[in-house]
Design a protein around this motif. Structure first.
Motif, PDB file in Angstrom:
ATOM      1  N   PRO A 243       0.806  -1.229   0.000  1.00  0.00           N
ATOM      2  CA  PRO A 243       0.000   0.000   0.000  1.00  0.00           C
ATOM      3  C   PRO A 243       0.838   1.277   0.000  1.00  0.00           C
ATOM      4  O   PRO A 243       0.283   2.357  -0.152  1.00  0.00           O
ATOM      5  CB  PRO A 243      -0.816  -0.114   1.290  1.00  0.00           C
ATOM      6  N   ARG A 244       2.171   1.151   0.168  1.00  0.00           N
ATOM      7  CA  ARG A 244       3.004   2.351   0.208  1.00  0.00           C
ATOM      8  C   ARG A 244       4.003   2.338  -0.939  1.00  0.00           C
ATOM      9  O   ARG A 244       4.365   1.286  -1.453  1.00  0.00           O
ATOM     10  CB  ARG A 244       3.761   2.452   1.541  1.00  0.00           C
ATOM     11  N   ALA A 245       4.438   3.526  -1.323  1.00  0.00           N
ATOM     12  CA  ALA A 245       5.457   3.653  -2.362  1.00  0.00           C
ATOM     13  C   ALA A 245       6.092   5.025  -2.228  1.00  0.00           C
ATOM     14  O   ALA A 245       5.600   5.887  -1.484  1.00  0.00           O
ATOM     15  CB  ALA A 245       4.854   3.479  -3.750  1.00  0.00           C
ATOM     16  N   SER A 248       2.819   8.495  -4.677  1.00  0.00           N
ATOM     17  CA  SER A 248       1.453   7.971  -4.750  1.00  0.00           C
ATOM     18  C   SER A 248       1.106   7.639  -6.197  1.00  0.00           C
ATOM     19  O   SER A 248       1.780   8.078  -7.132  1.00  0.00           O
ATOM     20  CB  SER A 248       0.471   9.008  -4.195  1.00  0.00           C
ATOM     21  N   GLU A 331      12.390   1.466   2.274  1.00  0.00           N
ATOM     22  CA  GLU A 331      11.582   1.148   3.470  1.00  0.00           C
ATOM     23  C   GLU A 331      10.854  -0.183   3.300  1.00  0.00           C
ATOM     24  O   GLU A 331       9.671  -0.314   3.604  1.00  0.00           O
ATOM     25  CB  GLU A 331      10.618   2.310   3.767  1.00  0.00           C
TER      26      GLU A 331
ATOM     27  N   ILE B   5      11.798  10.719   9.159  1.00  0.00           N
ATOM     28  CA  ILE B   5      10.736  11.056   8.205  1.00  0.00           C
ATOM     29  C   ILE B   5      10.622   9.929   7.190  1.00  0.00           C
ATOM     30  O   ILE B   5      11.608   9.526   6.581  1.00  0.00           O
ATOM     31  CB  ILE B   5      11.039  12.386   7.501  1.00  0.00           C
ATOM     32  N   ALA B   6       9.424   9.412   7.022  1.00  0.00           N
ATOM     33  CA  ALA B   6       9.235   8.303   6.085  1.00  0.00           C
ATOM     34  C   ALA B   6       9.477   8.784   4.656  1.00  0.00           C
ATOM     35  O   ALA B   6       9.084   9.892   4.283  1.00  0.00           O
ATOM     36  CB  ALA B   6       7.825   7.746   6.217  1.00  0.00           C
ATOM     37  N   LEU B   7      10.144   7.944   3.873  1.00  0.00           N
ATOM     38  CA  LEU B   7      10.347   8.246   2.455  1.00  0.00           C
ATOM     39  C   LEU B   7       9.121   7.842   1.646  1.00  0.00           C
ATOM     40  O   LEU B   7       8.760   8.488   0.677  1.00  0.00           O
ATOM     41  CB  LEU B   7      11.571   7.495   1.934  1.00  0.00           C
ATOM     42  N   THR B   8       8.510   6.748   2.046  1.00  0.00           N
ATOM     43  CA  THR B   8       7.352   6.269   1.294  1.00  0.00           C
ATOM     44  C   THR B   8       6.074   6.894   1.848  1.00  0.00           C
ATOM     45  O   THR B   8       6.053   7.426   2.952  1.00  0.00           O
ATOM     46  CB  THR B   8       7.236   4.739   1.356  1.00  0.00           C
ATOM     47  N   ARG B   9       5.030   6.814   1.061  1.00  0.00           N
ATOM     48  CA  ARG B   9       3.737   7.353   1.447  1.00  0.00           C
ATOM     49  C   ARG B   9       2.654   6.403   0.949  1.00  0.00           C
ATOM     50  O   ARG B   9       2.929   5.526   0.126  1.00  0.00           O
ATOM     51  CB  ARG B   9       3.552   8.734   0.839  1.00  0.00           C
ATOM     52  N   PRO B  10       1.430   6.583   1.437  1.00  0.00           N
ATOM     53  CA  PRO B  10       0.357   5.713   0.931  1.00  0.00           C
ATOM     54  C   PRO B  10       0.173   5.933  -0.574  1.00  0.00           C
ATOM     55  O   PRO B  10       0.231   7.065  -1.048  1.00  0.00           O
ATOM     56  CB  PRO B  10      -0.877   6.183   1.698  1.00  0.00           C
ATOM     57  N   ARG B  11      -0.056   4.841  -1.294  1.00  0.00           N
ATOM     58  CA  ARG B  11      -0.258   4.977  -2.736  1.00  0.00           C
ATOM     59  C   ARG B  11      -1.577   5.670  -3.046  1.00  0.00           C
ATOM     60  O   ARG B  11      -1.683   6.384  -4.028  1.00  0.00           O
ATOM     61  CB  ARG B  11      -0.211   3.595  -3.393  1.00  0.00           C
ATOM     62  N   ASP B  12      -2.587   5.428  -2.219  1.00  0.00           N
ATOM     63  CA  ASP B  12      -3.881   6.095  -2.409  1.00  0.00           C
ATOM     64  C   ASP B  12      -4.038   7.218  -1.401  1.00  0.00           C
ATOM     65  O   ASP B  12      -3.659   7.072  -0.249  1.00  0.00           O
ATOM     66  CB  ASP B  12      -5.034   5.105  -2.195  1.00  0.00           C
ATOM     67  N   GLU B 169       6.642  20.133  -8.379  1.00  0.00           N
ATOM     68  CA  GLU B 169       6.408  19.331  -7.187  1.00  0.00           C
ATOM     69  C   GLU B 169       5.793  20.064  -5.999  1.00  0.00           C
ATOM     70  O   GLU B 169       5.368  19.437  -5.058  1.00  0.00           O
ATOM     71  CB  GLU B 169       7.742  18.725  -6.716  1.00  0.00           C
ATOM     72  N   VAL B 173      -1.029  17.359  -6.410  1.00  0.00           N
ATOM     73  CA  VAL B 173      -1.863  17.001  -7.544  1.00  0.00           C
ATOM     74  C   VAL B 173      -2.996  16.090  -7.084  1.00  0.00           C
ATOM     75  O   VAL B 173      -2.761  15.058  -6.462  1.00  0.00           O
ATOM     76  CB  VAL B 173      -1.024  16.294  -8.629  1.00  0.00           C
ATOM     77  N   LEU B 174      -4.238  16.468  -7.352  1.00  0.00           N
ATOM     78  CA  LEU B 174      -5.385  15.612  -7.032  1.00  0.00           C
ATOM     79  C   LEU B 174      -5.754  14.735  -8.228  1.00  0.00           C
ATOM     80  O   LEU B 174      -6.241  13.629  -8.053  1.00  0.00           O
ATOM     81  CB  LEU B 174      -6.584  16.467  -6.602  1.00  0.00           C
ATOM     82  N   SER B 175      -5.561  15.241  -9.427  1.00  0.00           N
ATOM     83  CA  SER B 175      -5.755  14.416 -10.619  1.00  0.00           C
ATOM     84  C   SER B 175      -5.003  15.054 -11.772  1.00  0.00           C
ATOM     85  O   SER B 175      -4.790  16.273 -11.792  1.00  0.00           O
ATOM     86  CB  SER B 175      -7.242  14.258 -10.959  1.00  0.00           C
ATOM     87  N   ASP B 176      -4.599  14.225 -12.708  1.00  0.00           N
ATOM     88  CA  ASP B 176      -3.770  14.702 -13.824  1.00  0.00           C
ATOM     89  C   ASP B 176      -3.807  13.626 -14.893  1.00  0.00           C
ATOM     90  O   ASP B 176      -3.250  12.543 -14.705  1.00  0.00           O
ATOM     91  CB  ASP B 176      -2.346  14.945 -13.331  1.00  0.00           C
ATOM     92  N   ARG B 437      -9.786   8.328 -14.624  1.00  0.00           N
ATOM     93  CA  ARG B 437      -8.487   8.790 -14.098  1.00  0.00           C
ATOM     94  C   ARG B 437      -7.342   8.374 -15.023  1.00  0.00           C
ATOM     95  O   ARG B 437      -6.203   8.774 -14.822  1.00  0.00           O
ATOM     96  CB  ARG B 437      -8.266   8.298 -12.664  1.00  0.00           C
TER      97      ARG B 437
END
Lengths: 461, 461
Positions: A243-245, A248, A331, B5-12, B169, B173-176, B437
């Motif tokens: 779920p992480r990357a 996003s 990570e 600080i986390a490098l990764t983030r949730p994909r969604d 950056e 971005v919410l959609s593209d 999308r």
């Protein structure tokens, strides 16, 4: 209360990943072991005489150069043709050239039949000769059919098992996507990549064999054994996701949209005879400096093809390619450094390609700073960082000895920084696999590496 | 232990749907009520004098018909051009024709700036004049920029707020997504549809206004108010999803791949003067039977555009269109009957379009059995089944009075069976929103209806 059959169903096939994992873990299948496979494959190799000989263009049968354009075409108007392409990249153009290009507007089918035996998914693979393969016989999808094949223009035998991919609703589709092929050699070619699970009986044939994913993964470790079409089709199977990357999904799509907007590619199909820088001899069309590729012709004799003998043109690249993924765990999440590649023949300007995809000989005359990015990293990689390194060849029906060393490399910050150069992006393995379920996102070289990566993941597991 | 600080983030972006729902529920925003909006919009309408007059081609300034091709082009070589297109559909062809077509290879930006005020997402919309709009001024995205706009070919003022869509950056971005536009009138045109959330200050300008999704939903109930670009961009916002549907996602993608393989479309750009069946007069290019559309020219005077006055060609369709979704709830899941539409100018052969998308006048000369499927159902729909029925116009920068009645209809089995005819498919609302999308899946008419459907869902909630 009476039982009611639901009309709706889950949008995602939630059982599939576990079933694929079970198949990936199986080293022994319904037709035996990998060793049994090799014995069978050796028998298939000797069962039919194949011969491929270079011929001059004048000895092509059914193919001729058009008087008006110089294009190399088939008298039926089908199959494929070789014309010219004028390319300008950039606005204003920063690079422009002419080249021969293969035109093949029809969408073919590359299909693999899947079936459970003893609760394990097997895939029906075919021992198939293609004239451009370095060792002729390779392991192919159940079906490789051009539209000409299945509408009968070949005047050959019907394509075996084709009905599973054309009759519609009765079988269960595991994946189905129109994918691009080599954008440097094909003009907007794409094929339908399908995997269909069959519940009924599938009549056996001596050229076909049921293999588990684990067995196919093992066979991907051999040079020039699993053909390009197989590698491409298998890339659209779902992979284990996280779920992480680093970015996003929306950020990733946004970056690709930006890359597609930034790359301005103008192409115009021109007569082959107008392609400047290329000269036609009796038996080949070559670049004036001997670079890139040549167009040549071959005569083929074979026993297990739809048509027993034929002649055809092929593209022959000048030199062995290098195609590599630089990978890192970020990570704990496996990531791949992809490149936004503009290839002149792509329908949609840019697709995600490998970190490195090149024929080094084409750059030998240039100073190191003009070599493709990361090529020098790949060339000098310590053996301990090589996760995968196998020779694989491209589609043997169109390309002669188009062999590249496909590599997966375990990189670190010094080799592949988390903030990569313009045009590169880190994507997670799961993100890339999901993009490969849509068309025109992941190019054919990256699909091969994705399939290899899935195989590596299966071996670790 | 130090914090890392986390490098990764949730994909969604899992928080986004709830934030969108909050914005959709807000009928009052940071700039007041919908009534306040109307007062502001009326002021904008009177603030600047607009005049659009039909002129003859000879009075076009900067535009001319090329001597060699008869194509209508601009002397800068930019903006757009009107050439000819030869189309053959089917293999062998079952329909073929010539037509004028707009060429515009550059990818423009349609961008909406979003920002939270008091915890509610607002969208910065613009009162913008386009010469082809039936009432000239409509509600537009924050930015509508062709590449010519932002590279300065217009020699006009800089495009306001453009920096949020080009600098990379720093915003969120919410959609593209690169989306197609009218495939019957444009040759492979697409625009980059973007929504970017800004955290910093956004300097106000009198032509722009912050609106909530709930307010925009309300404005979509007015004829010819929310312009096509706005409707298109908003369609790529995520919609409420459900895990079940009549067909799985894989089945849906497979059906689209099958439709793309089945539709064989050959197009060739030809000189406009070679487009047979079309004749050029002093002030219009018309079809010999007065059908389809005309190419005309206008002179424009305006105060709030980058350039204060100009002349340009426009396409003018012959008659009002009907564009409709037939919808049904299937086991509680909202579904839409979409059609696989092959439009000659599509980059990728087929996209998902509305159930009905037609200009009825073009079929008036044909017997009922040759009318487009479901047109008669839509024409005779009982009022109680009409969920939405509003006149909306297409892009006013290229099309003059291109107005269609957009409808959403609550259908039943007699109107729209669960087993629809060839070329039609039931998709869930969530499936269609997710496909929007990605590029080249959902055509511009269906995107308008998707935005209206999202607005309807918001009003119910």
């Amino acid at each position: 209360m009476t039982a009611q059959i639901a009309l709706t169903r889950p949008r995602d096939d939630q059982g599939l990943p576990a079933r694929l994992a079970r198949s990936a873990a199986a080293r022994h299948g319904m037709s035996g072991s990998v060793e049994d496979f090799h014995a069978w494959f050796a028998r298939r190799r000797t069962a039919t005489r194949f011969a491929v000989d270079r011929i001059s263009f004048g000895d092509l049968d059914g193919w001729y150069f058009r008087d008006d354009t110089g294009d190399l075409v088939h008298r039926s108007g089908r199959f494929f043709s070789v014309g010219g392409l004028r390319v300008a990249m950039g606005d204003p153009p920063t690079a422009s050239w002419h080249q021969p290009i293969i035109g093949q507007p029809e969408i073919g089918i590359l299909g693999i039949v899947a079936k459970e035996f003893d609760g394990v998914l097997h895939f029906l693979m075919q021992a198939k000769m293609e004239p451009g393969n370095p060792n002729l016989l390779q392991l192919s999808p159940t079906v490789q059919a051009t539209r000409s094949n299945y509408t009968g223009v070949h005047q050959g035998a019907a394509v075996r098992y084709l009905e599973h991919f054309t009759r519609g609703e009765s079988d269960r589709v595991l994946s189905d996507v129109l994918q691009s092929e080599h954008g440097s050699w094909f003009y907007r070619k794409r094929n339908r990549n399908m995997i269909v699970e069959v519940s009924g009986d599938v009549p056996p044939h001596e050229d076909f064999r049921w293999l588990t994913l684990g067995q196919i993964a093992e066979l991907l470790r051999y040079d020039n054994l699993v053909n390009m079409d197989s590698r491409s089709v298998l890339a659209s199977l779902p992979a284990a996701s996280t779920p992480r990357a680093l970015h996003s999904d929306t950020e990733l799509l946004s970056w690709l949209a930006a890359m597609r907007s930034a790359h301005f590619v103008r192409t115009e199909r021109i007569p082959l005879r107008s392609a400047s820088g290329w000269t036609r001899g009796a038996a080949s069309i070559d670049h004036e400096r001997g670079r890139y590729f040549s167009v040549i012709a071959v005569a083929v004799q074979a026993g297990n093809r739809e048509v027993a003998q034929w002649t055809q043109p092929l593209f022959e690249p000048r030199g062995e390619g290098v195609v590599a993924f630089l990978t890192r765990e970020i990570e704990g999440v496996p990531h791949i450094l992809v490149r936004a590649r503009a290839e002149a023949g792509f329908l949609d300007t840019v697709e995600l390609g490998p970190t490195v995809q090149t024929i080094p000989a084409n750059y030998a005359h240039l100073p190191p700073e003009k070599h493709p990015p990361f090529l020098d990293v790949v060339s000098a990689v310590p053996a301990g960082r090589v996760r995968y390194s196998v020779l694989q060849s491209e589609e043997g029906g169109r390309f002669l000895n188009a062999v590249s060393r496909y590599m997966v490399i375990d990189a670190d910050e010094s080799m592949a920084p988390l903030a990569p150069p313009f045009g590169f992006r880190w994507v997670s393995h799961g993100q890339l696999a999901e993009m490969a379920r849509h068309g025109h996102y992941v190019n054919v070289h990256a699909r091969t590496l994705l399939t290899c990566l899935n195989a590596l993941a299966a071996r670790v597991g």
